[in-house]
Design a protein around this motif. Structure first.
Motif, mmCIF file in Angstrom:
data_model
loop_
_atom_site.group_PDB
_atom_site.id
_atom_site.type_symbol
_atom_site.label_atom_id
_atom_site.label_comp_id
_atom_site.label_asym_id
_atom_site.label_seq_id
_atom_site.Cartn_x
_atom_site.Cartn_y
_atom_site.Cartn_z
ATOM 1 N N SER A 267 -32.458 16.614 7.108
ATOM 2 C CA SER A 267 -33.118 17.128 5.899
ATOM 3 C C SER A 267 -32.311 16.836 4.641
ATOM 4 O O SER A 267 -31.084 16.991 4.634
ATOM 5 N N VAL A 268 -33.012 16.422 3.590
ATOM 6 C CA VAL A 268 -32.369 16.165 2.293
ATOM 7 C C VAL A 268 -32.481 17.448 1.478
ATOM 8 O O VAL A 268 -33.478 17.689 0.799
ATOM 9 N N ARG A 269 -31.461 18.284 1.562
ATOM 10 C CA ARG A 269 -31.508 19.602 0.921
ATOM 11 C C ARG A 269 -31.013 19.583 -0.521
ATOM 12 O O ARG A 269 -31.266 20.534 -1.261
ATOM 13 N N ALA A 270 -30.268 18.564 -0.902
ATOM 14 C CA ALA A 270 -29.688 18.558 -2.253
ATOM 15 C C ALA A 270 -29.644 17.142 -2.806
ATOM 16 O O ALA A 270 -29.414 16.185 -2.064
ATOM 17 N N MET A 271 -29.876 17.023 -4.105
ATOM 18 C CA MET A 271 -29.737 15.751 -4.804
ATOM 19 C C MET A 271 -29.038 15.999 -6.134
ATOM 20 O O MET A 271 -29.168 17.081 -6.709
ATOM 21 N N ALA A 272 -28.301 14.990 -6.591
ATOM 22 C CA ALA A 272 -27.573 15.108 -7.863
ATOM 23 C C ALA A 272 -27.806 13.843 -8.671
ATOM 24 O O ALA A 272 -27.474 12.746 -8.216
ATOM 25 N N LEU A 273 -28.366 13.998 -9.861
ATOM 26 C CA LEU A 273 -28.604 12.880 -10.778
ATOM 27 C C LEU A 273 -27.405 12.737 -11.699
ATOM 28 O O LEU A 273 -26.959 13.712 -12.299
ATOM 29 N N HIS A 274 -26.873 11.513 -11.810
ATOM 30 C CA HIS A 274 -25.728 11.295 -12.697
ATOM 31 C C HIS A 274 -26.192 11.438 -14.146
ATOM 32 O O HIS A 274 -27.233 10.893 -14.529
ATOM 33 N N PRO A 275 -25.433 12.167 -14.996
ATOM 34 C CA PRO A 275 -25.893 12.401 -16.379
ATOM 35 C C PRO A 275 -25.923 11.150 -17.254
ATOM 36 O O PRO A 275 -26.645 11.115 -18.247
ATOM 37 N N LYS A 276 -25.155 10.105 -16.894
ATOM 38 C CA LYS A 276 -25.113 8.900 -17.732
ATOM 39 C C LYS A 276 -25.646 7.668 -17.009
ATOM 40 O O LYS A 276 -26.424 6.910 -17.581
ATOM 41 N N GLU A 277 -25.234 7.471 -15.775
ATOM 42 C CA GLU A 277 -25.638 6.261 -15.048
ATOM 43 C C GLU A 277 -27.055 6.393 -14.503
ATOM 44 O O GLU A 277 -27.570 7.490 -14.345
ATOM 45 N N HIS A 278 -27.659 5.261 -14.183
ATOM 46 C CA HIS A 278 -28.987 5.246 -13.571
ATOM 47 C C HIS A 278 -28.821 5.243 -12.048
ATOM 48 O O HIS A 278 -29.101 4.246 -11.374
ATOM 49 N N SER A 279 -28.319 6.352 -11.528
ATOM 50 C CA SER A 279 -28.107 6.476 -10.091
ATOM 51 C C SER A 279 -28.110 7.953 -9.732
ATOM 52 O O SER A 279 -27.937 8.820 -10.591
ATOM 53 N N PHE A 280 -28.320 8.218 -8.454
ATOM 54 C CA PHE A 280 -28.282 9.604 -7.976
ATOM 55 C C PHE A 280 -27.741 9.624 -6.557
ATOM 56 O O PHE A 280 -27.711 8.590 -5.860
ATOM 57 N N ALA A 281 -27.294 10.801 -6.137
ATOM 58 C CA ALA A 281 -26.782 10.999 -4.779
ATOM 59 C C ALA A 281 -27.683 11.990 -4.063
ATOM 60 O O ALA A 281 -28.179 12.947 -4.663
ATOM 61 N N SER A 282 -27.895 11.755 -2.791
ATOM 62 C CA SER A 282 -28.662 12.688 -1.968
ATOM 63 C C SER A 282 -27.768 13.151 -0.828
ATOM 64 O O SER A 282 -27.047 12.343 -0.231
ATOM 65 N N ALA A 283 -27.814 14.443 -0.544
ATOM 66 C CA ALA A 283 -26.905 15.037 0.434
ATOM 67 C C ALA A 283 -27.687 15.553 1.630
ATOM 68 O O ALA A 283 -28.704 16.226 1.482
ATOM 69 N N SER A 284 -27.192 15.200 2.804
ATOM 70 C CA SER A 284 -27.763 15.685 4.053
ATOM 71 C C SER A 284 -26.608 15.989 4.990
ATOM 72 O O SER A 284 -25.457 15.647 4.695
ATOM 73 N N SER A 285 -26.887 16.616 6.130
ATOM 74 C CA SER A 285 -25.804 16.948 7.046
ATOM 75 C C SER A 285 -25.253 15.705 7.744
ATOM 76 O O SER A 285 -24.173 15.753 8.319
ATOM 77 N N ASP A 286 -25.979 14.569 7.692
ATOM 78 C CA ASP A 286 -25.446 13.352 8.297
ATOM 79 C C ASP A 286 -24.511 12.613 7.347
ATOM 80 O O ASP A 286 -23.493 12.095 7.771
ATOM 81 N N ASN A 287 -24.842 12.578 6.065
ATOM 82 C CA ASN A 287 -24.006 11.854 5.112
ATOM 83 C C ASN A 287 -24.489 12.108 3.693
ATOM 84 O O ASN A 287 -25.575 12.648 3.497
ATOM 85 N N ILE A 288 -23.659 11.707 2.732
ATOM 86 C CA ILE A 288 -24.049 11.741 1.318
ATOM 87 C C ILE A 288 -24.208 10.292 0.884
ATOM 88 O O ILE A 288 -23.285 9.490 1.015
ATOM 89 N N LYS A 289 -25.390 9.947 0.391
ATOM 90 C CA LYS A 289 -25.698 8.562 0.058
ATOM 91 C C LYS A 289 -25.982 8.425 -1.437
ATOM 92 O O LYS A 289 -26.486 9.354 -2.051
ATOM 93 N N LYS A 290 -25.650 7.253 -1.949
ATOM 94 C CA LYS A 290 -25.852 6.980 -3.370
ATOM 95 C C LYS A 290 -26.919 5.904 -3.516
ATOM 96 O O LYS A 290 -26.906 4.898 -2.786
ATOM 97 N N PHE A 291 -27.844 6.119 -4.451
ATOM 98 C CA PHE A 291 -28.947 5.187 -4.670
ATOM 99 C C PHE A 291 -29.000 4.788 -6.136
ATOM 100 O O PHE A 291 -28.619 5.560 -7.015
#
Length: 493
Positions: A355-379
């Protein structure tokens, strides 16, 4: 017959295991008498090695004796094969004498002796090795075979070091807890900062919303109206409104001038788990257990879109001023980008296993991170290309994530772990664990929500022991007192 004499004798096929045992036996026979000690120097073996190397490897020749230290290397390309063989044997004897007699000479002399090995003119003209691949030569250093195991001159010194493309992490000061705020009577589930950065609000399982002063941590106001725990909060930048959502299926709009509810948005069929305000449009987005992200017009209370497509609870959402304007994460392990004009899915990311329970949008860059119990990934945005995983695994259910302008991302886990990451490289530079309040259960060491203030210098966490904790960087820390213990994974080196 002469043809029969030329036929090669059949070679016995040897398995890899047999060859390994042979090599191991040779090594044991060589070193077993002096375990733990270096083998004594053997001048005879040294001469044999040098002469074998000079005679066998690519016809390497030595031009001159010790006079090459100050002289010029001249190679005649018109030497016949017989003369070249004679020259090889003579020069081999010279190098034997020079290298065996250079044990006590200075570093410059040794360096000069080592550079006596050069490549014949034929190979200098071609610039190719036996596989047909061009050599990479370094100025001032003779070219050598990539596959040769040179014992007299270290091959590693001649190899061109390929720099890692992976970015080295920036040093960040460690964060420490400086304030614990008590006041709620239940788990603290949500948080939002005011645009003025002077106060922040928290929603709790005690069904109240409390407003706190950022500087002092004092309670300013308590708002009641929900009949279940408050899971989502947002404060508008354009209006004096605050929005809240909870397990009672309610989405409420609070007028902060009169401290009361002025609108309710009805439509969710189950609990509402996340809430976000659009940065430029007057719409509010809510996601819940009915697997739908709903888009509401703030003033008319009308539902503009029901963004349906997820197969399970929508538990995280953020918005952007440009496409994709809405991004949702769900318990169905997917992340969806939505077209807000037509209410349809643009992209579905299926990289996560949980499950993707949390996401964080970078305030300046055009990228975000999504957090799950398997890993934290950057897109990447806007297309959603996968960039990389964070270099460590928190190995817990991650409830919340946030990132500030300095590139420090914080992620909060179900086991009370609070990890800090360098955004650019994905390096985890600090692992903290929250301490439960005296009298609380150990199982209440859980962080449900966290957020930076508008400056990014304070971090506030909302926890299951009914407290709110505030964190800031340790000003006394330096790279010397807290060194950067960074070791990239093997596949990135």
């Amino acid at each position: 017959m002469p043809g029969a004499a030329l036929e090669m004798e059949p070679v016995e096929p040897q398995s890899l295991k047999k060859l390994s045992f042979k090599s191991l036996k040779r090594a044991l026979d060589l070193f077993s008498p002096v375990h733990g000690h270096y083998a004594p120097p053997d001048p005879e073996s040294k001469k044999i090695r040098i002469s074998y190397k000079l005679n066998s490897e690519y016809g390497v020749v030595v031009k001159k004796n010790l006079s090459h230290l100050s002289g010029h290397h001249q190679v005649s390309s018109s030497v016949s094969q017989d003369q070249e063989a004679q020259q090889n044997s003579k020069s081999a004897a010279k190098v034997e004498l020079s290298l065996s007699g250079s044990e006590g000479c200075s570093g410059d002399m040794q360096k000069g002796l080592q550079t006596a090995l050069v490549v014949p003119p034929s190979m200098q003209l071609k610039g190719l090795n036996d596989t047909g691949v061009p050599f990479k030569s370094t100025p001032g250093i003779p070219m050598s075979s990539p596959g040769s195991s040179d014992r007299t001159t270290s091959t590693s010194a001649l190899m061109e070091m390929i720099p890692s493309k992976w970015p080295r992490p920036v040093w960040h000061a460690p964060w420490k807890n400086y304030r614990v705020i008590s006041g709620h009577l239940g788990w603290v589930r949500s948080i939002a900062f005011a645009p003025s950065n002077t106060w922040f609000c928290t929603g709790s399982a005690d069904r109240t919303i409390k407003i706190w002063d950022v500087g002092s941590g004092r309670l300013k106001l308590t708002l009641t109206g929900h009949v279940e725990q408050v899971r989502g909060l947002a404060v508008s930048k354009q209006h004096t409104y605050m929005f809240s959502a909870g397990d009672d299926k309610q989405v409420k709009c609070w007028d902060l001038e009169h401290n009361k509810v002025i609108r309710s948005y009805h439509g969710h069929l189950s609990g509402v788990y996340c809430l976000a305000l659009h940065p430029t449009l007057d719409v509010v987005l809510t996601g819940g257990r009915d697997s739908v992200c709903r888009v509401w017009d703030i003033r008319s209370k009308a539902q503009i879109h029901a963004l349906s497509g997820h197969d399970n609870t929508v538990c995280s959402v953020f918005t952007r001023p440009t496409d994709p304007q809405v991004v949702t994460g769900s318990h169905d392990k997917t992340i969806k980008f939505w077209d807000l004009r037509y209410g349809k899915t643009m992209v579905t990311l299926t990289h996560h296993k949980n499950s993707v329970r949390a996401m964080a949008l970078h305030p300046k860059e055009h990228s975000f991170a999504s957090a799950s119990s398997d890993n934290i990934k950057k897109f990447n945005l806007p297309k959603g290309e996968f960039l990389h995983n964070m270099l460590s695994q928190q190995k817990t259910i991650i409830n919340a994530a946030t990132v500030n302008e300095d590139g420090v991302m914080a992620t909060a886990g179900d086991d009370g772990s609070l990890w800090f990451w360098d955004w650019k490289s994905g390096h985890n530079f600090q692992q903290s664990r929250t301490i439960v309040q005296p009298g609380s259960l150990d199982s209440e060491a859980c962080i449900y929500a966290l957020s930076y203030d508008l400056t990014g210098s304070r971090l506030v966490t909302c926890e299951a022991d009914k407290t709110i904790k505030m964190w800031k960087e340790d000003k006394n820390a330096t790279p010397e007192t807290h060194p950067l213990n960074y070791k990239p994974p093997k596949e990135l080196r």
